[in-house]
Design an enzyme around this catalytic site. Structure first.
Site, PDB file in Angstrom:
ATOM      1  N   ASP A  29     -41.620  30.384 -42.955  1.00 44.19           N
ATOM      2  CA  ASP A  29     -40.190  30.298 -43.032  1.00 44.19           C
ATOM      3  C   ASP A  29     -39.587  31.593 -43.523  1.00 44.19           C
ATOM      4  OD1 ASP A  29     -38.207  27.604 -43.219  1.00 44.19           O
ATOM      5  OD2 ASP A  29     -37.281  29.450 -43.980  1.00 44.19           O
ATOM      6  N   THR A  80     -31.232  23.668 -34.453  1.00 41.04           N
ATOM      7  CA  THR A  80     -30.450  24.148 -33.390  1.00 41.04           C
ATOM      8  C   THR A  80     -28.913  23.362 -33.596  1.00 41.04           C
ATOM      9  OG1 THR A  80     -31.717  22.186 -32.477  1.00 41.04           O
ATOM     10  CG2 THR A  80     -32.026  24.485 -31.410  1.00 41.04           C
ATOM     11  N   LYS A 201     -34.998  13.811 -25.077  1.00 39.24           N
ATOM     12  CA  LYS A 201     -34.941  13.636 -26.426  1.00 39.24           C
ATOM     13  C   LYS A 201     -33.138  13.506 -26.852  1.00 39.24           C
ATOM     14  CE  LYS A 201     -34.445  14.505 -30.577  1.00 39.24           C
ATOM     15  NZ  LYS A 201     -35.027  14.387 -32.019  1.00 39.24           N
ATOM     16  N   ASN A 205     -30.921  10.375 -28.808  1.00 41.03           N
ATOM     17  CA  ASN A 205     -29.983  10.306 -30.137  1.00 41.03           C
ATOM     18  C   ASN A 205     -28.586   9.950 -29.323  1.00 41.03           C
ATOM     19  OD1 ASN A 205     -31.666  11.033 -31.980  1.00 41.03           O
ATOM     20  ND2 ASN A 205     -31.275  12.945 -31.863  1.00 41.03           N
ATOM     21  N   HIS A 239     -28.710 -12.773 -28.985  1.00 37.67           N
ATOM     22  CA  HIS A 239     -29.046 -13.100 -27.617  1.00 37.67           C
ATOM     23  C   HIS A 239     -30.149 -12.142 -27.231  1.00 37.67           C
ATOM     24  CE1 HIS A 239     -28.564 -11.927 -23.372  1.00 37.67           C
ATOM     25  NE2 HIS A 239     -27.482 -13.082 -23.390  1.00 37.67           N
ATOM     26  N   GLY A 252     -23.371  10.822 -39.538  1.00 39.52           N
ATOM     27  CA  GLY A 252     -23.686  12.003 -39.969  1.00 39.52           C
ATOM     28  C   GLY A 252     -25.172  12.577 -39.670  1.00 39.52           C
ATOM     29  N   CYS A 255     -28.603  15.488 -36.498  1.00 40.70           N
ATOM     30  CA  CYS A 255     -29.193  15.135 -35.249  1.00 40.70           C
ATOM     31  C   CYS A 255     -28.242  14.218 -34.105  1.00 40.70           C
ATOM     32  CB  CYS A 255     -30.454  14.227 -35.374  1.00 40.70           C
ATOM     33  SG  CYS A 255     -31.459  15.044 -36.402  1.00 40.70           S
ATOM     34  N   LYS A 315     -27.087   9.563 -45.348  1.00 40.61           N
ATOM     35  CA  LYS A 315     -27.523   8.031 -44.986  1.00 40.61           C
ATOM     36  C   LYS A 315     -28.213   7.653 -46.171  1.00 40.61           C
ATOM     37  CE  LYS A 315     -31.567   8.621 -42.507  1.00 40.61           C
ATOM     38  NZ  LYS A 315     -32.055   8.054 -41.382  1.00 40.61           N
ATOM     39  N   ARG A 322     -25.945  17.117 -44.694  1.00 39.38           N
ATOM     40  CA  ARG A 322     -25.097  17.660 -43.582  1.00 39.38           C
ATOM     41  C   ARG A 322     -24.401  16.721 -42.753  1.00 39.38           C
ATOM     42  NH1 ARG A 322     -30.485  20.345 -40.858  1.00 39.38           N
ATOM     43  NH2 ARG A 322     -31.318  18.375 -41.597  1.00 39.38           N
TER      44      ARG A 322
HETATM   45  N1  SAJ Z   1     -25.675   4.746 -38.546  1.00 44.24           N
HETATM   46  C1  SAJ Z   1     -24.766   3.816 -38.731  1.00 44.24           C
HETATM   47  N2  SAJ Z   1     -24.993   2.723 -38.005  1.00 44.24           N
HETATM   48  C2  SAJ Z   1     -26.465   2.278 -37.888  1.00 44.24           C
HETATM   49  C3  SAJ Z   1     -27.254   3.431 -37.895  1.00 44.24           C
HETATM   50  C4  SAJ Z   1     -27.013   4.578 -38.342  1.00 44.24           C
HETATM   51  O1  SAJ Z   1     -23.521   4.176 -39.075  1.00 44.24           O
HETATM   52  O2  SAJ Z   1     -26.389   1.152 -37.343  1.00 44.24           O
HETATM   53  C5  SAJ Z   1     -25.402   6.352 -39.233  1.00 44.24           C
HETATM   54  C6  SAJ Z   1     -26.279   6.514 -40.391  1.00 44.24           C
HETATM   55  O3  SAJ Z   1     -25.486   6.054 -41.548  1.00 44.24           O
HETATM   56  C7  SAJ Z   1     -26.025   8.017 -40.426  1.00 44.24           C
HETATM   57  C8  SAJ Z   1     -25.992   8.299 -38.706  1.00 44.24           C
HETATM   58  O4  SAJ Z   1     -25.829   7.208 -38.223  1.00 44.24           O
HETATM   59  O5  SAJ Z   1     -24.937   8.734 -40.907  1.00 44.24           O
HETATM   60  C9  SAJ Z   1     -27.396   8.760 -38.127  1.00 44.24           C
HETATM   61  O6  SAJ Z   1     -28.481   8.237 -38.838  1.00 44.24           O
HETATM   62  P1  SAJ Z   1     -29.836   7.455 -38.211  1.00 44.24           P
HETATM   63  O7  SAJ Z   1     -30.751   6.831 -39.123  1.00 44.24           O
HETATM   64  O8  SAJ Z   1     -29.383   6.763 -37.133  1.00 44.24           O
HETATM   65  O9  SAJ Z   1     -30.465   8.591 -37.604  1.00 44.24           O
HETATM   66  P2  SAJ Z   1     -30.882  10.173 -37.985  1.00 44.24           P
HETATM   67  O10 SAJ Z   1     -29.982  11.182 -37.639  1.00 44.24           O
HETATM   68  O11 SAJ Z   1     -31.394  10.112 -39.505  1.00 44.24           O
HETATM   69  O12 SAJ Z   1     -32.220  10.385 -37.122  1.00 44.24           O
HETATM   70  C10 SAJ Z   1     -32.068  10.198 -35.772  1.00 44.24           C
HETATM   71  C11 SAJ Z   1     -33.237   9.512 -34.832  1.00 44.24           C
HETATM   72  N3  SAJ Z   1     -33.053   9.192 -33.631  1.00 44.24           N
HETATM   73  C12 SAJ Z   1     -32.917   7.913 -33.097  1.00 44.24           C
HETATM   74  O13 SAJ Z   1     -33.429   6.997 -33.864  1.00 44.24           O
HETATM   75  C13 SAJ Z   1     -32.772   7.864 -31.686  1.00 44.24           C
HETATM   76  C14 SAJ Z   1     -34.523  10.140 -35.174  1.00 44.24           C
HETATM   77  O14 SAJ Z   1     -35.692   9.272 -34.612  1.00 44.24           O
HETATM   78  C15 SAJ Z   1     -34.666  11.550 -34.739  1.00 44.24           C
HETATM   79  O15 SAJ Z   1     -35.915  12.000 -34.856  1.00 44.24           O
HETATM   80  C16 SAJ Z   1     -33.665  12.312 -35.481  1.00 44.24           C
HETATM   81  O16 SAJ Z   1     -32.130  11.647 -35.032  1.00 44.24           O
HETATM   82  C17 SAJ Z   1     -33.437  13.699 -35.149  1.00 44.24           C
HETATM   83  O17 SAJ Z   1     -34.202  14.543 -35.368  1.00 44.24           O
HETATM   84  O18 SAJ Z   1     -33.303  13.893 -33.633  1.00 44.24           O
END
Ligand code: SAJ
Length: 407
Positions: A29, A80, A201, A205, A239, A252, A255, A315, A322
């Protein structure tokens, strides 16, 4: 030997996992302080199972350095972000990392990009760097995209158990890299081409972002007509073909709130649902502020200084702030000239990031009458009784005390 380039949220656990499974690994790094911390035997962020994995990897001989290594395999896991003006991927960290790799990379090596990039990024930015060094891709250097898929909070488990995608120019190279990841990955590993891997990918997301936006829009609709959105989603999800996610104060992290913009930036006029979803999710912090304002009015509260925001991370049970909805709310308050008074606390954020930040739950609660739950850390779930007698706005559906306000 593998040289993992970038030892952040993705690179570090990946490097550790390879090392723990008997692969010789050097993690690199450019941040010397981070490398020094790792060399002192400490991990750099909190994550379930990371410390144990770290100890195992160290016992198997992983090394950390701020210098790039000459080796036959590179895994690039650098950030990225998206360029806010153009909405396109900011590939500058990937470009810099690959340039540095090429300065030490011998013929025959394989360069794997794990960072999430928009479709076409590797062709546009990475191939030319390698070719300009006189190498022929496929002959002298192999180029692969193996986007990470692990979720913060459950990274160590998911690294082992998730399915993965390997994008390569040929099946032979794809299979070679697949064999390497199979040293620890028990999930299915699908080999495809680089562009398909890039797009897949980002699509994953984006799908999640759109689903959350739908839940958030439902929350607004239900609020406007006094219906319980959580009960509606709970029943709808029974359902067999419905699976709506949970509304919240915003999306947030580095990703889900970023990757859909790549599609908006690259496909203007086509990425319409994607753009609408982004706007809905980005609008949630302001919706929460409006709820706070209305609840204060309803309870004849006038002093913003008695309002407390619980949670600064993006979360639950992670230390990553971030793109956090709480930070977006505080920025919005600044813009409306009412910032600086509200109190804030998060057990995972040790450094002072914002004014009036507390580092202890009891002193925070002692100084507020109105608590806004923005993150569902285990700490607060286990201490809900302490909120008795306070006005509570719960944006995460975790508090079931009488009189709790919801989104
Ligand atoms: N959130 C909600 N409601 C939900 C789920 C999440 O409001 O029902 C919010 C969370 O509080 C948070 C944001 O969405 O602020 C994102 O959180 P997350 O837990 O859904 O996802 P990340 O960003 O921590 O990780 C995601 C994941 N992608 C998917 O599930 C499709 C992870 O598998 C990826 O590797 C990661 O992005 C990434 O690095 O791309």
């Amino acid at each position: 030997m593998i040289n993992v380039v970038g030892l952040g949220y993705i690179g570090l656990p990946t490097a550790l996992m390879f090392a723990a499974h008997g692969v010789e690994v050097v993690g690199t790094d450019y941040n010397k302080e981070l490398v020094d911390t790792l060399n002192e035997g400490k991990t750099t962020f909190e994550e379930d199972g990371l410390d144990e994995l770290f100890q195992e990897a160290v016992s198997k001989g992983i090394r950390f350095s701020h210098e790039y290594q000459s080796t036959d395999m590179y895994i690039v896991a650098v950030p990225t972000p998206y360029d806010k003006a153009s909405k396109k991927v900011d590939a500058s960290y990937v470009v810099k990392a690959v340039q540095n790799v090429m300065s030490v990379c011998p013929k025959g090596a394989t360069v794997v990009i794990e960072s999430t990039v928009s479709p076409g990024t590797i062709n546009k930015y990475v191939r030319p760097i390698i070719e300009s060094d006189g190498f022929t891709i496929g002959e002298d250097i192999n180029l692969v995209h193996a986007p990470e898929r692990i979720i913060p909070g459950n990274m160590v488990y998911e690294l082992k158990h998730n399915s993965r995608t390997i994008g390569a120019d040929s099946l032979e190279i794809g299979e070679k890299v697949k064999a390497l990841y199979s040293s620890f990955c028990q999930g299915e590993i699908v080999v495809t081409d680089i562009r398909t891997a890039e797009m897949t990918k980002v699509v994953e997301n984006t799908f999640r972002d759109i689903n959350i936006a739908f839940a958030n829009e439902l929350a607004k609709i239900c609020r406007s007509d006094n219906m319980d959105v959580y009960e509606i989603i709970r029943i709808a999800n029974k359902h067999p073909r419905v699976n709506i996610l949970t509304p919240g104060p915003g999306v947030g992290g580095h990703c889900i709130s970023v990757d859909p913009w790549f599609l908006v930036g690259d496909y203007p006029g086509l990425a319409n649902i994607i753009l609408a979803a982004r706007k809905i999710n980005d609008g949630m912090p302001d919706f929460v502020l409006e709820r706070i304002h209305n609840i204060m009015k309803e309870n004849n509260m006038t002093d913003v200084g008695r309002v407390g925001l619980y949670g600064l991370t993006y979360k639950e049970n992670v230390d990553d702030t971030r793109e956090s909805p709480t930070l977006q709310m505080l920025e919005s308050m600044e813009r409306h000239l009412c910032g600086g008074q509200i109190k804030v606390y998060d057990p995972y954020v040790k450094k002072d990031l914002v004014p009036n930040q507390y580092h202890d739950l009891d002193s925070f609660l002692a100084d507020v009458d109105f608590v806004v739950l923005l993150v569902g850390h285990d700490e607060i779930r286990e201490n809900m009784d302490k909120l008795k007698g306070k006005v509570v706005l719960d944006t995460r559906h975790i508090c079931f005390l009488d009189g709790t306000y919801r989104l």
